[in-house]
Motif scaffolding. Structure first.
Motif, PDB file in Angstrom:
ATOM      1  N   GLY A  37      13.672   0.939  -7.937  1.00  0.00           N
ATOM      2  CA  GLY A  37      14.507   1.788  -7.478  1.00  0.00           C
ATOM      3  C   GLY A  37      14.169   3.419  -7.561  1.00  0.00           C
ATOM      4  N   ASP A  38      12.892   3.702  -8.282  1.00  0.00           N
ATOM      5  CA  ASP A  38      12.252   4.734  -8.582  1.00  0.00           C
ATOM      6  C   ASP A  38      11.072   5.204  -7.932  1.00  0.00           C
ATOM      7  N   ALA A  39      11.077   5.144  -6.646  1.00  0.00           N
ATOM      8  CA  ALA A  39       9.722   5.429  -5.926  1.00  0.00           C
ATOM      9  C   ALA A  39       9.753   6.845  -5.368  1.00  0.00           C
ATOM     10  N   THR A  40      10.266   7.780  -6.104  1.00  0.00           N
ATOM     11  CA  THR A  40      10.083   8.949  -5.754  1.00  0.00           C
ATOM     12  C   THR A  40       8.750   9.681  -5.535  1.00  0.00           C
ATOM     13  N   GLY A  41       8.389  10.160  -4.451  1.00  0.00           N
ATOM     14  CA  GLY A  41       7.118  10.809  -4.292  1.00  0.00           C
ATOM     15  C   GLY A  41       6.174   9.800  -3.687  1.00  0.00           C
ATOM     16  N   LEU A  42       6.701   8.597  -3.377  1.00  0.00           N
ATOM     17  CA  LEU A  42       5.864   7.411  -2.819  1.00  0.00           C
ATOM     18  C   LEU A  42       6.487   6.829  -1.564  1.00  0.00           C
ATOM     19  N   VAL A  43       5.595   6.691  -0.385  1.00  0.00           N
ATOM     20  CA  VAL A  43       6.004   5.995   0.461  1.00  0.00           C
ATOM     21  C   VAL A  43       5.099   4.671   1.048  1.00  0.00           C
ATOM     22  N   LEU A  66       0.830  -1.241  -0.008  1.00  0.00           N
ATOM     23  CA  LEU A  66       0.013   0.169  -0.018  1.00  0.00           C
ATOM     24  C   LEU A  66       0.905   1.115  -0.192  1.00  0.00           C
ATOM     25  N   VAL A  67       0.817   2.123  -1.042  1.00  0.00           N
ATOM     26  CA  VAL A  67       1.651   3.329  -1.042  1.00  0.00           C
ATOM     27  C   VAL A  67       0.599   4.581  -0.854  1.00  0.00           C
ATOM     28  N   ALA A  68       1.410   5.788  -0.471  1.00  0.00           N
ATOM     29  CA  ALA A  68       0.811   7.037  -0.136  1.00  0.00           C
ATOM     30  C   ALA A  68       1.760   7.963  -0.765  1.00  0.00           C
ATOM     31  N   PRO A  69       1.269   9.372  -1.080  1.00  0.00           N
ATOM     32  CA  PRO A  69       2.394  10.326  -1.531  1.00  0.00           C
ATOM     33  C   PRO A  69       3.273  10.608  -0.303  1.00  0.00           C
ATOM     34  N   ALA A  70       4.353  10.846  -0.700  1.00  0.00           N
ATOM     35  CA  ALA A  70       5.466  11.266   0.324  1.00  0.00           C
ATOM     36  C   ALA A  70       5.021  12.481   1.148  1.00  0.00           C
ATOM     37  N   GLY A  71       5.170  12.499   2.414  1.00  0.00           N
ATOM     38  CA  GLY A  71       4.663  13.516   3.429  1.00  0.00           C
ATOM     39  C   GLY A  71       3.260  13.295   3.608  1.00  0.00           C
ATOM     40  N   HIS A  72       2.700  12.022   3.466  1.00  0.00           N
ATOM     41  CA  HIS A  72       1.286  11.819   3.926  1.00  0.00           C
ATOM     42  C   HIS A  72       1.308  11.722   5.465  1.00  0.00           C
ATOM     43  N   PRO A  73       0.301  12.351   6.188  1.00  0.00           N
ATOM     44  CA  PRO A  73       0.082  12.173   7.502  1.00  0.00           C
ATOM     45  C   PRO A  73       0.295  10.714   8.089  1.00  0.00           C
ATOM     46  N   LEU A  74       0.029   9.446   7.442  1.00  0.00           N
ATOM     47  CA  LEU A  74       0.237   8.480   7.911  1.00  0.00           C
ATOM     48  C   LEU A  74       1.494   7.782   7.634  1.00  0.00           C
ATOM     49  N   VAL A  90      -1.005   8.831  -6.977  1.00  0.00           N
ATOM     50  CA  VAL A  90      -0.804   8.615  -5.957  1.00  0.00           C
ATOM     51  C   VAL A  90      -0.001   9.685  -5.403  1.00  0.00           C
ATOM     52  N   ALA A  91       1.303   9.882  -6.301  1.00  0.00           N
ATOM     53  CA  ALA A  91       2.121  11.254  -5.689  1.00  0.00           C
ATOM     54  C   ALA A  91       1.486  12.389  -5.995  1.00  0.00           C
TER      55      ALA A  91
END
Length: 298
Positions: free
Chosen positions: A255-261, A175-183, A239-240
């Motif tokens: 290796g390219d998950a920029t903007g995702l967590v 499960l991925v969320a945008p970087a900086g998401h509160p969760l 998502v990002a």
């Protein structure tokens, strides 16, 4: 005196064009798959219709719908392709693995790793032409059903076909969320909190979508998608951009998950496997057998 059989004026190229348009549902998609210009595909269809004196397709929305006459011609063409494929396999057996053709179908997510798995085999057997078709799950199942592809790589094989299966590699769904998401960064997020967020998903029929829906149903979680997107890249960008959360194969992140967590929650990641499947009722060519052996030994 023996009756004279009517001349067959349809060409193999025209029949392959018919097959592509019928399978993909439109001239544009067929042109892309065949690496032809759209006017060329349209011309071939018109010439085939004139040669057979049949109406092959009818307009349907933005695409085409095959007619009953077109279905019969398409079925005959598939039988011809099958006969020719068996001839090529027999010839490849005679020549060993010095020459031949191998048709592999795979779902779209495998594009992130499958070329690397095919590379060593292609280098070891330069005389084998590998035709790799990457499509959505429904199209891959159709190729298996019609006997077009010898091998297929997918996560959720159909249950209504006689198939052999071999686990190729793990396919964790995360499960991925945008970087900086509160969760982001929490050790574990309750599902009651997650389902308050918009869910983004692949299109209906996607293997990832099916696996995710099965997991949620098994957990008794009702989390319907707010938006469906037709590719992993579109889903990652959405998502990002903060449009919602999504479940994706970890292979799509690479290796390219920029903007995702990646978010943590009970039951995640969803444990699945990529499987190589082939028809039990069809003989595998020597090339397909060699590829399976190479993958098992890696």
């Amino acid at each position: 005196m023996k009756p004279t059989l009517p001349a067959i004026r349809a060409t193999l190229t025209q029949l392959r064009t018919l097959d592509a348009v019928a399978r993909l549902g439109g001239v544009g998609k067929a042109a892309a798959a065949l690496h032809l210009a759209q006017p060329t595909v349209s011309t071939q269809l018109r010439e085939l219709a004139a040669a057979t004196d049949l109406q092959l397709f009818e307009p349907e929305g933005r695409g085409l719908r095959i007619t009953a006459d077109g279905e019969r011609l398409w079925a005959a063409a598939r039988e011809m392709f099958d006969v020719w494929r068996r001839f090529e396999e027999d010839q490849a057996d005679v020549r060993g693995l010095r020459a031949g053709r191998l048709q592999v179908a795979a779902v779209t997510t495998t594009e992130y790793f499958l070329p690397e798995l095919l590379g060593p085999f292609a280098q070891a057997y330069p005389g084998i032409d590998i035709e790799l078709t990457v499509e959505n799950r429904d199209a891959v199942v159709r190729r298996l059903r019609e006997g077009v592809a010898e091998l297929a790589v997918m996560m959720l094989p159909p249950t209504d076909l006689p198939l052999n299966r071999w686990p190729l590699m793990a396919n964790p769904l995360v499960l991925v969320a945008p970087a900086g998401h509160p969760l982001a960064g929490r050790r574990s997020v309750p599902w009651s909190r997650l389902i308050a967020e918009p869910r983004l998903a692949r299109e209906p029929g996607s293997g990832t979508r099916l696996a995710t829906d099965q997991f949620l149903a098994h957990q008794g979680i009702d989390w319907q998608p707010r938006m469906a997107l037709g590719s992993n890249e579109a889903l990652k960008h959405a998502v990002a951009a903060g449009l919602g959360l999504a479940v994706l194969s970890r292979h799509t992140l690479g290796g390219d998950a920029t903007g995702l967590v990646e978010l943590k929650a009970s039951g995640l990641p969803i444990r699945r496997h990529w499987q190589v499947v082939w028809r039990q009722d069809r003989r595998l060519s020597r090339a397909a057998q060699a590829l399976l052996a190479a993958w098992r030994e890696r």
